[in-house]
Structures are given as C-alpha cells and as structure tokens.
Design an enzyme around this catalytic site. Structure first.
Site, PDB file in Angstrom:
ATOM      1  N   GLY A   9       0.826  -1.204   0.000  1.00 56.50           N
ATOM      2  CA  GLY A   9       0.000   0.000   0.000  1.00 56.50           C
ATOM      3  C   GLY A   9       0.853   1.243   0.000  1.00 56.50           C
ATOM      4  O   GLY A   9       0.478   2.283   0.544  1.00 56.50           O
ATOM      5  N   GLY A  50      16.287  11.917  -5.173  1.00 56.96           N
ATOM      6  CA  GLY A  50      17.614  11.374  -4.908  1.00 56.96           C
ATOM      7  C   GLY A  50      17.634   9.999  -4.283  1.00 56.96           C
ATOM      8  O   GLY A  50      18.695   9.472  -3.952  1.00 56.96           O
ATOM      9  N   VAL A  60      -2.510  -8.074  -1.862  1.00 57.92           N
ATOM     10  CA  VAL A  60      -2.183  -8.774  -0.625  1.00 57.92           C
ATOM     11  C   VAL A  60      -3.220  -9.827  -0.256  1.00 57.92           C
ATOM     12  O   VAL A  60      -2.994 -10.629   0.655  1.00 57.92           O
ATOM     13  CB  VAL A  60      -1.975  -7.804   0.564  1.00 57.92           C
ATOM     14  CG1 VAL A  60      -0.801  -6.873   0.308  1.00 57.92           C
ATOM     15  CG2 VAL A  60      -3.253  -7.039   0.888  1.00 57.92           C
ATOM     16  N   ASN A  86       1.474  -2.219   5.335  1.00 55.02           N
ATOM     17  CA  ASN A  86       0.650  -1.016   5.459  1.00 55.02           C
ATOM     18  C   ASN A  86      -0.670  -1.120   4.706  1.00 55.02           C
ATOM     19  O   ASN A  86      -1.613  -0.399   5.034  1.00 55.02           O
ATOM     20  CB  ASN A  86       1.445   0.197   4.954  1.00 55.02           C
ATOM     21  CG  ASN A  86       0.575   1.411   4.757  1.00 55.02           C
ATOM     22  OD1 ASN A  86       0.161   2.062   5.714  1.00 55.02           O
ATOM     23  ND2 ASN A  86       0.254   1.723   3.498  1.00 55.02           N
ATOM     24  N   SER A 138      -3.562   0.281  14.013  1.00 54.06           N
ATOM     25  CA  SER A 138      -4.429   1.447  14.149  1.00 54.06           C
ATOM     26  C   SER A 138      -4.781   1.583  15.615  1.00 54.06           C
ATOM     27  O   SER A 138      -4.900   0.580  16.329  1.00 54.06           O
ATOM     28  CB  SER A 138      -5.708   1.272  13.326  1.00 54.06           C
ATOM     29  OG  SER A 138      -6.650   2.287  13.635  1.00 54.06           O
ATOM     30  N   TYR A 151     -12.879  -3.803  11.364  1.00 52.89           N
ATOM     31  CA  TYR A 151     -11.547  -3.239  11.143  1.00 52.89           C
ATOM     32  C   TYR A 151     -10.779  -3.169  12.462  1.00 52.89           C
ATOM     33  O   TYR A 151      -9.598  -3.539  12.524  1.00 52.89           O
ATOM     34  CB  TYR A 151     -11.701  -1.841  10.539  1.00 52.89           C
ATOM     35  CG  TYR A 151     -10.421  -1.080  10.303  1.00 52.89           C
ATOM     36  CD1 TYR A 151      -9.646  -1.308   9.175  1.00 52.89           C
ATOM     37  CD2 TYR A 151      -9.998  -0.098  11.204  1.00 52.89           C
ATOM     38  CE1 TYR A 151      -8.479  -0.583   8.939  1.00 52.89           C
ATOM     39  CE2 TYR A 151      -8.842   0.627  10.987  1.00 52.89           C
ATOM     40  CZ  TYR A 151      -8.081   0.375   9.854  1.00 52.89           C
ATOM     41  OH  TYR A 151      -6.932   1.094   9.639  1.00 52.89           O
ATOM     42  N   ALA A 154      -9.590  -6.574  13.289  1.00 54.49           N
ATOM     43  CA  ALA A 154      -8.461  -6.973  12.450  1.00 54.49           C
ATOM     44  C   ALA A 154      -7.169  -6.320  12.915  1.00 54.49           C
ATOM     45  O   ALA A 154      -6.107  -6.962  12.977  1.00 54.49           O
ATOM     46  CB  ALA A 154      -8.739  -6.619  10.989  1.00 54.49           C
ATOM     47  N   LYS A 155      -7.242  -5.035  13.259  1.00 52.53           N
ATOM     48  CA  LYS A 155      -6.044  -4.329  13.702  1.00 52.53           C
ATOM     49  C   LYS A 155      -5.612  -4.795  15.099  1.00 52.53           C
ATOM     50  O   LYS A 155      -4.412  -4.836  15.402  1.00 52.53           O
ATOM     51  CB  LYS A 155      -6.284  -2.822  13.680  1.00 52.53           C
ATOM     52  CG  LYS A 155      -6.428  -2.251  12.271  1.00 52.53           C
ATOM     53  CD  LYS A 155      -5.200  -2.519  11.410  1.00 52.53           C
ATOM     54  CE  LYS A 155      -5.258  -1.762  10.093  1.00 52.53           C
ATOM     55  NZ  LYS A 155      -4.047  -2.008   9.252  1.00 52.53           N
ATOM     56  N   THR A 241       4.176  -1.730  20.521  1.00 57.86           N
ATOM     57  CA  THR A 241       3.082  -1.069  19.826  1.00 57.86           C
ATOM     58  C   THR A 241       3.163   0.422  20.125  1.00 57.86           C
ATOM     59  O   THR A 241       3.060   0.829  21.280  1.00 57.86           O
ATOM     60  CB  THR A 241       1.721  -1.616  20.306  1.00 57.86           C
ATOM     61  OG1 THR A 241       1.721  -3.040  20.181  1.00 57.86           O
ATOM     62  CG2 THR A 241       0.584  -1.026  19.490  1.00 57.86           C
TER      63      THR A 241
END
Length: 251
Positions: A9, A50, A60, A86, A138, A151, A154-155, A241
């Site tokens: 990502g 650069g 994924v 990510n 998150s 979500y 999952a996190k 974390t």
C-alpha cells in the site's frame, strides 16, 4: 549499505509517506501497491528526490501475487530486509449493518494480507540473520472505534500477531513492531468526511479538537515511527506497539 524495504500500500496516503521517508533515509524502497500506475508515480518522485525506488503490483489478498511481487523485488533490488505491512481498507458502518462478505474483505486485506507478506519474507530474514517487520496497525485496534468494529478487530489481531512473531524470531536478528496511527489527514479520511452526510470540515474539525496537539497526523508523522523501527538502531526493540496520535491515545 542500502537496505531493501518492501512497503505494501506504498503508493498513496500513509503508505506514500512511509515510502518517501524510507527513500529519503537511504533505503531502497519497493513501492508495492494494487495500483501499479500510482506506485510508479510515487517511485518516480522518490527517485527524483535522490532516492532509490521500484514499483511493483501486489494484491495482498492473493498469496501468489505476494510471492510473485517478492521475487520481482528481490531480483531488482536484492533481498528484502524490511517489510512494512501497510496495505489496508475499511468502510464505515455499524457492525449490525455488516455481513460476512464485508468481514471477509476486511480480514483478507487488513489481517491476512500482513500474514501473507510476513510468511513470504521472514524465512529469508532469518537465514540472513537480519530483518525488520513493521506492521501498520491502528489505534482502533487498541481502544476500538465506532463504525469500525471489524476493522478494529483486524487491527487488534495485527497487534497480537506482531507480538507473537516478535517472540518467535527474537533470537534470529529479526524484530517485529506495530505502529498505530491515530486520525491521519489522507485522501481516505477526507473521503469519509465528505460521505458522512454532514459538513466534511465540521467532521474533520471535530476529529482535530479531540487530539491534544490540535491537529491531525500527517503521513510523514507515521512514517517517522516506521523508519525508526526499520532502522539498525532499533535492534533491541521488538514486540512493541507505538501510537502516533498526537496524544489522543495514551496507553
């Protein structure tokens, strides 16, 4: 020595900030994204500044795609030494309004996507005696977040997985840590604010007022934490974390 970093990502939003920061710090960056055109644009920007970067398409949710992308990157840049998981996706709705198709999509992208990448790259890290796995979690996974039940789960799983991985590879020269962004000013957040049914600036303003520092995170703020965990200097830090939230989350 320029270490090779694989950023899923990595083409836009927080991922772009991570890719750009790693490139500025001397890493060879594989900008791995579902949208190859945007990944190429980000890689070109890193090169123009650069740095060294290579764009590669990755889905994924597909093990074969992950394995193919890893092989392509290692052929172009060398062995992957830093994996930044990510890639993520979410939609905002009450849990009781969700269905199993939605659950599966959230878990495939936000949780199992990180498992696939980790499984593909960590054996090589162990063999070489060096590696960094940095998972983007998150604060939703630490304290919960309204309209993000699946979500958040999952996190939360990412946080627990990272700690266990850290224990299992602690003697192999490989570390694993999680960076948890708070509200971050990205196109995805702006899209949410616009689709919330109210005044988008009012929604953003409410989020901003809740943060002790009185501003939303920038992708570069999150990227700074990722870059630290990816560095050689962080060799004695694992299983941690870290919230990047302007003080919104103090755990």
């Amino acid at each position: 020595m320029s270490r090779v970093a694989f950023v899923t990502g990595g083409a836009q939003g927080i991922g772009k900030g991570i890719s750009e920061t790693l490139g500025a710090h001397g890493f060879k960056v594989a900008v791995a994204d579902l949208n190859l055109d945007v990944a190429k644009s980000t890689a070109d920007e890193i090169a123009a500044a650069g740095g060294q970067a290579f764009a590669v398409r990755v889905d994924v949710t597909d093990t074969a795609s992950v394995e193919s992308a890893v092989k392509e990157v290692e052929a172009q840049l060398g062995p992957i030494e830093i994996a930044v998981n990510n890639a993520g996706w979410d939609d905002f709705m009450k849990f009781l309004d969700t269905n199993e198709e939605f659950w599966d999509r959230i878990l495939e992208i936000n949780f199992k996507g990180a498992l696939r990448v980790t499984k593909a790259v960590v054996p090589g890290m162990i063999e070489r005696g060096f590696g960094r796995v940095v998972n983007v979690g998150s604060d939703a996974g630490r304290v919960g977040s309204s309209l993000e039940a699946v979500y958040s789960g999952a996190k939360g799983g990412i946080i627990a997985f990272t700690k266990t991985l850290a224990r299992e590879v602690a003697t192999k020269g490989v570390t694993a840590n999680t960076v948890c962004p708070g509200p971050t000013d990205t196109p995805a957040l702006r899209k949410f604010a616009e689709g919330s049914g109210g005044d988008s600036e009012k929604v953003i303003g409410g989020m901003t007022r809740a943060v002790p520092m009185k501003r939303l995170a920038k992708p570069s703020d999150v990227a700074a934490a990722v870059s630290f965990f990816a560095s050689d200097a962080a060799e004695y830090i694992t299983g941690q974390t870290l919230s990047v939230s302007g003080g919104l989350t103090m755990a």
